[in-house]
Structures are given as C-alpha cells and as structure tokens.
Write a protein that holds these residues in place. Structure first.
Motif, PDB file in Angstrom:
ATOM      1  N   TYR A 267      -8.617  -4.552  -7.439  1.00 58.12           N
ATOM      2  CA  TYR A 267      -9.655  -3.575  -7.778  1.00 58.12           C
ATOM      3  C   TYR A 267     -10.271  -2.966  -6.517  1.00 58.12           C
ATOM      4  O   TYR A 267     -10.569  -1.768  -6.476  1.00 58.12           O
ATOM      5  N   LEU A 268     -10.444  -3.770  -5.486  1.00 60.89           N
ATOM      6  CA  LEU A 268     -11.129  -3.315  -4.276  1.00 60.89           C
ATOM      7  C   LEU A 268     -10.357  -2.242  -3.505  1.00 60.89           C
ATOM      8  O   LEU A 268     -10.925  -1.588  -2.634  1.00 60.89           O
ATOM      9  N   VAL A 269      -9.074  -2.063  -3.816  1.00 62.21           N
ATOM     10  CA  VAL A 269      -8.324  -0.982  -3.172  1.00 62.21           C
ATOM     11  C   VAL A 269      -8.069   0.175  -4.137  1.00 62.21           C
ATOM     12  O   VAL A 269      -7.290   1.077  -3.841  1.00 62.21           O
ATOM     13  N   SER A 270      -8.742   0.176  -5.282  1.00 61.73           N
ATOM     14  CA  SER A 270      -8.648   1.290  -6.222  1.00 61.73           C
ATOM     15  C   SER A 270      -9.472   2.467  -5.702  1.00 61.73           C
ATOM     16  O   SER A 270     -10.394   2.283  -4.893  1.00 61.73           O
ATOM     17  N   PRO A 271      -9.160   3.687  -6.132  1.00 60.99           N
ATOM     18  CA  PRO A 271      -9.937   4.854  -5.668  1.00 60.99           C
ATOM     19  C   PRO A 271     -11.435   4.713  -5.910  1.00 60.99           C
ATOM     20  O   PRO A 271     -12.254   5.046  -5.046  1.00 60.99           O
ATOM     21  N   GLU A 272     -11.819   4.211  -7.086  1.00 60.42           N
ATOM     22  CA  GLU A 272     -13.241   4.061  -7.410  1.00 60.42           C
ATOM     23  C   GLU A 272     -13.921   3.086  -6.450  1.00 60.42           C
ATOM     24  O   GLU A 272     -14.971   3.384  -5.864  1.00 60.42           O
ATOM     25  N   ALA A 273     -13.316   1.911  -6.284  1.00 61.40           N
ATOM     26  CA  ALA A 273     -13.931   0.895  -5.436  1.00 61.40           C
ATOM     27  C   ALA A 273     -13.946   1.326  -3.977  1.00 61.40           C
ATOM     28  O   ALA A 273     -14.927   1.088  -3.263  1.00 61.40           O
ATOM     29  N   GLN A 274     -12.883   1.948  -3.520  1.00 56.69           N
ATOM     30  CA  GLN A 274     -12.835   2.397  -2.129  1.00 56.69           C
ATOM     31  C   GLN A 274     -13.940   3.401  -1.823  1.00 56.69           C
ATOM     32  O   GLN A 274     -14.567   3.355  -0.769  1.00 56.69           O
ATOM     33  N   ALA A 275     -14.205   4.301  -2.772  1.00 54.10           N
ATOM     34  CA  ALA A 275     -15.260   5.286  -2.570  1.00 54.10           C
ATOM     35  C   ALA A 275     -16.630   4.614  -2.510  1.00 54.10           C
ATOM     36  O   ALA A 275     -17.465   4.947  -1.652  1.00 54.10           O
ATOM     37  N   ILE A 276     -16.866   3.642  -3.404  1.00 52.15           N
ATOM     38  CA  ILE A 276     -18.162   2.937  -3.404  1.00 52.15           C
ATOM     39  C   ILE A 276     -18.335   2.139  -2.123  1.00 52.15           C
ATOM     40  O   ILE A 276     -19.363   2.233  -1.432  1.00 52.15           O
ATOM     41  N   TYR A 277     -17.325   1.325  -1.805  1.00 53.41           N
ATOM     42  CA  TYR A 277     -17.395   0.419  -0.654  1.00 53.41           C
ATOM     43  C   TYR A 277     -17.597   1.198   0.633  1.00 53.41           C
ATOM     44  O   TYR A 277     -18.434   0.870   1.473  1.00 53.41           O
ATOM     45  N   ALA A 278     -16.819   2.277   0.791  1.00 53.63           N
ATOM     46  CA  ALA A 278     -16.894   3.048   2.022  1.00 53.63           C
ATOM     47  C   ALA A 278     -18.234   3.764   2.167  1.00 53.63           C
ATOM     48  O   ALA A 278     -18.802   3.835   3.259  1.00 53.63           O
ATOM     49  N   GLU A 279     -18.758   4.288   1.048  1.00 55.31           N
ATOM     50  CA  GLU A 279     -20.024   5.026   1.138  1.00 55.31           C
ATOM     51  C   GLU A 279     -21.195   4.098   1.461  1.00 55.31           C
ATOM     52  O   GLU A 279     -22.034   4.409   2.305  1.00 55.31           O
ATOM     53  N   VAL A 280     -21.262   2.962   0.800  1.00 58.67           N
ATOM     54  CA  VAL A 280     -22.375   2.036   1.017  1.00 58.67           C
ATOM     55  C   VAL A 280     -22.389   1.547   2.467  1.00 58.67           C
ATOM     56  O   VAL A 280     -23.456   1.370   3.065  1.00 58.67           O
ATOM     57  N   ASN A 281     -21.204   1.364   3.053  1.00 54.97           N
ATOM     58  CA  ASN A 281     -21.105   0.799   4.395  1.00 54.97           C
ATOM     59  C   ASN A 281     -20.881   1.826   5.492  1.00 54.97           C
ATOM     60  O   ASN A 281     -20.732   1.468   6.657  1.00 54.97           O
ATOM     61  N   ASN A 282     -20.813   3.115   5.124  1.00 59.47           N
ATOM     62  CA  ASN A 282     -20.528   4.173   6.108  1.00 59.47           C
ATOM     63  C   ASN A 282     -19.225   3.890   6.853  1.00 59.47           C
ATOM     64  O   ASN A 282     -19.133   4.083   8.066  1.00 59.47           O
ATOM     65  N   GLU A 283     -18.214   3.433   6.115  1.00 59.16           N
ATOM     66  CA  GLU A 283     -16.925   3.120   6.701  1.00 59.16           C
ATOM     67  C   GLU A 283     -15.842   4.021   6.105  1.00 59.16           C
ATOM     68  O   GLU A 283     -16.095   4.808   5.200  1.00 59.16           O
ATOM     69  N   PHE A 284     -14.629   3.887   6.619  1.00 57.97           N
ATOM     70  CA  PHE A 284     -13.516   4.697   6.149  1.00 57.97           C
ATOM     71  C   PHE A 284     -12.667   3.884   5.168  1.00 57.97           C
ATOM     72  O   PHE A 284     -12.345   2.731   5.440  1.00 57.97           O
ATOM     73  N   PRO A 285     -12.267   4.473   4.032  1.00 59.54           N
ATOM     74  CA  PRO A 285     -11.395   3.762   3.097  1.00 59.54           C
ATOM     75  C   PRO A 285     -10.019   3.509   3.723  1.00 59.54           C
ATOM     76  O   PRO A 285      -9.586   4.255   4.601  1.00 59.54           O
ATOM     77  N   VAL A 286      -9.338   2.485   3.246  1.00 60.21           N
ATOM     78  CA  VAL A 286      -7.956   2.266   3.679  1.00 60.21           C
ATOM     79  C   VAL A 286      -6.988   2.997   2.754  1.00 60.21           C
ATOM     80  O   VAL A 286      -5.845   3.275   3.142  1.00 60.21           O
ATOM     81  N   LEU A 287      -7.415   3.293   1.536  1.00 58.94           N
ATOM     82  CA  LEU A 287      -6.557   3.956   0.563  1.00 58.94           C
ATOM     83  C   LEU A 287      -6.453   5.440   0.891  1.00 58.94           C
ATOM     84  O   LEU A 287      -7.461   6.144   0.956  1.00 58.94           O
ATOM     85  N   GLU A 288      -5.241   5.897   1.110  1.00 62.54           N
ATOM     86  CA  GLU A 288      -5.038   7.305   1.430  1.00 62.54           C
ATOM     87  C   GLU A 288      -5.535   8.180   0.291  1.00 62.54           C
ATOM     88  O   GLU A 288      -5.236   7.944  -0.877  1.00 62.54           O
ATOM     89  N   GLY A 289      -6.340   9.189   0.632  1.00 61.48           N
ATOM     90  CA  GLY A 289      -6.859  10.106  -0.363  1.00 61.48           C
ATOM     91  C   GLY A 289      -8.159   9.676  -1.003  1.00 61.48           C
ATOM     92  O   GLY A 289      -8.749  10.457  -1.765  1.00 61.48           O
ATOM     93  N   ALA A 290      -8.624   8.444  -0.715  1.00 62.92           N
ATOM     94  CA  ALA A 290      -9.914   8.009  -1.266  1.00 62.92           C
ATOM     95  C   ALA A 290     -11.032   8.863  -0.676  1.00 62.92           C
ATOM     96  O   ALA A 290     -10.973   9.296   0.474  1.00 62.92           O
ATOM     97  N   GLU A 291     -12.056   9.068  -1.464  1.00 65.40           N
ATOM     98  CA  GLU A 291     -13.117   9.986  -1.076  1.00 65.40           C
ATOM     99  C   GLU A 291     -14.013   9.396   0.011  1.00 65.40           C
ATOM    100  O   GLU A 291     -14.458   8.249  -0.077  1.00 65.40           O
TER     101      GLU A 291
END
Length: 330
Positions: A267-291
């Motif tokens: 789940y943590l590498v899904s588009p939804e989770a990547q967008a949440i995780y990255a935004e809260v932490n000001n980090e870059f997603p690992v999933l290509e194309g994640a927002e």
C-alpha cells in the motif's frame, strides 16, 4: 444462508491482525498515511517510536519481537538493521514494479518509500545563479571560509562521501573531504537547519542540507526568515546526478503478522499513499508519476544519481574512516 448461519460464518472468520511497526521517524510524520491504510483496509497499525538503539532492540528481542516492520530514514540505518539478522527478504511484484532497482535491496531486504536530495542551500544575496554546480567544486579554494555543515560523521554526510567514493575512489574522496574541511567557515555543529540559520546570520554563504528541511523551516514562524534567505541548488557529481537518500521499510524475521505487513508495504508504494507520505514529509515519492506537493515541486527538478544505495552502504565504513583521518570535525 440463514441469518443464524451467516452470523456463525462471520464469527468463524478471523479478523485481520494489526501491523506492529518500530520506527525512528516521528509518529506525526507517518501517521497520516498509516491512518489512510487502516481506513481503506480495516487493518490497524500499532506504531512504536524508537528514537535510539533500534538495532540493539531487534537483536535482544530476536524471534520474540512483536514488530512486523521497521521504518527508518537513511541507508546507513537500514544497513545496520539488516546486519542484525533480524530482517527477512520480501518478494513482491508490486514492490519491485514500484520501487526503482537502485532504491531497493537486491535481495528484497529493504525498500525505499521516499527520497530526499542532499543539496546546497545558498545565500540569495551572496551566491550567484550557476556558481555551484557540482559536489566536487565545494572543495575548491573559491569557497574558503564560506561553507557550513553539520558533523562530517553524521550519516547524511557519510552517505554523500560514500557517493564520492563510488564515483572517484577513496584517494580522491579523502582529498575532497580535506578540501571541504579547509573551506569551512566554522567547526561543524548543529543540524541542517542550523546551517541555514548561519547563512541568514552571515556566518557562511552555502551549506549542505536535505531538501525537506526547507519545508520544515517555512512551516515554523521563527525559522521562515532563515528559509527565505536561501535558495535550493541541486549539485551533481561530475558525470553523475544529485545525491539522494531515503526513508525505507523492512520486514522482520519475527513478523507475527506477515500477510498484513506485506499488504501495508505494498500500500505504501501506491499512488495514493505516495502522495500523502511525500506531502506530509516534504519528500519525493519513489513511485514514478506519483504526485508531488506544490511546495516540493516549487523547488525545481533534478536528476538523481544512479549509484545504488546498496553500494553507498558498502562504502560507509571507508567514508567514516576518511572523515576521521582528515579530522573533519576538529
């Protein structure tokens, strides 16, 4: 099926177990994405914040550990946890498809969830555009007395030096570390935000730091002036890219709830989770194309270095030895 039979069938179906996580990350940084997982799946998550001594705790608990997963930052921390023998390999087509090869262990022992770049924070007033382009140039004499950084033996700087070893070898890396030390405006001290404060105060002109600290400073009224005094520059290794590090996840050997833990990892590498995780932490997603968050996107783009994090972990011992030999913090 009668109503009584249906009730008996439901009682006979075991409820999904909670997932137990040990983490060195502040709970508020990862709780939003874990809450989203629980909302979607009905699987609860128990989070235990372990600020220090996580490898030792895993060793001591052994097969009795209640932890299913560990979530940490920095490749060195992941490598130290793997060395305890407390981690099991995970085979997952979902994880392998989502996480680039350079950002996961070749044997499936850990997977990156987000990345952060090791950048140069540069004074808006005293450093011109294009004046810093490579990590190698930070050791050039033109920067003498103009650089601030935290301890050379901190994991973030050891990972950067490991990248220098990967690109140029140990002898070059030693000369580079000595040159960077010669360019320091003051003895290494404090964290990455303290270096930006020093730029704002006029003590130095550039510093090394991770990207997400810009987000943290802008969110703190007392630190906004520091953040606004600098801009982010993405240096590259000569014939390479910008150095990145990670936050990552691994499954323990003990893992009492393996099936649910794997479900969470995927789940943590899904588009939804990547967008949440990255935004809260000001980090870059690992999933290509994640927002990306709007704030992170405003910092510009870069080309990540292609040296694998597993190789950086292999060079950590040499990097530490070099920092001690040049007495970087002295």
């Amino acid at each position: 099926m009668t109503r009584t039979a249906l009730a008996l069938a439901l009682l006979a179906t075991p409820a999904a177990a909670d997932v137990n996580i040990y983490t060195t990350r502040q709970p508020e940084l990862i709780s939003p994405v874990l809450e989203a997982f629980t909302e979607e799946t009905g699987i609860g998550v128990n989070l235990a914040f372990v600020e220090d001594g996580l490898p030792e705790r895993l060793r001591a608990e052994g097969a009795r550990s209640p932890a299913d997963l560990v979530m940490v930052v920095d490749i060195a921390n992941l490598a130290q946890i793997v060395e305890t023998g407390a981690i099991q390999p995970v085979q997952s087509d979902v994880l392998e498809a989502a996480v680039p090869e350079a950002l996961r262990d070749p044997e499936g022992l850990w997977f990156a969830l987000t990345t952060r770049a090791r950048v140069v924070y540069a004074s808006r007033e005293r450093v011109a555009d294009g004046e810093v382009t490579t990590y190698e140039a930070l050791a050039d004499p033109e920067w003498q007395g103009r650089v601030c950084t935290r301890s050379g033996t901190h994991n973030y700087n050891l990972a950067l030096l490991s990248g220098m070893i990967a690109h140029h070898g140990e002898e070059y890396a030693r000369d580079w570390a000595a040159g960077l030390k010669d360019n320091l405006a003051r003895r290494p001290q404090g964290n990455d935000r303290a270096q930006v404060r020093a730029i704002w105060a006029g003590e130095c002109d550039i510093s090394l730091g991770n990207t997400y600290y810009m987000g943290q400073m802008l969110a703190d009224p007392e630190q906004q002036d520091w953040a606004n005094a600098v801009r982010i520059i993405y240096p590259e290794f000569e014939e390479g890219g910008t150095h990145v590090n990670i936050s990552g996840i691994a499954m323990t050997q003990a893992a009492p709830n393996r099936e649910e833990a794997l479900q969470l990892m995927e789940y943590l590498v899904s588009p939804e989770a990547q967008a949440i995780y990255a935004e809260v932490n000001n980090e870059f997603p690992v999933l290509e194309g994640a927002e990306l968050s709007d704030l992170v996107a405003s910092w510009g783009s870069f080309t990540p270095d292609d040296v694998s994090l597993a190789e950086l972990a292999d060079h950590r011992g040499a990097a530490l030895r070099i920092m001690e030999e040049v007495d970087f913090d002295g």
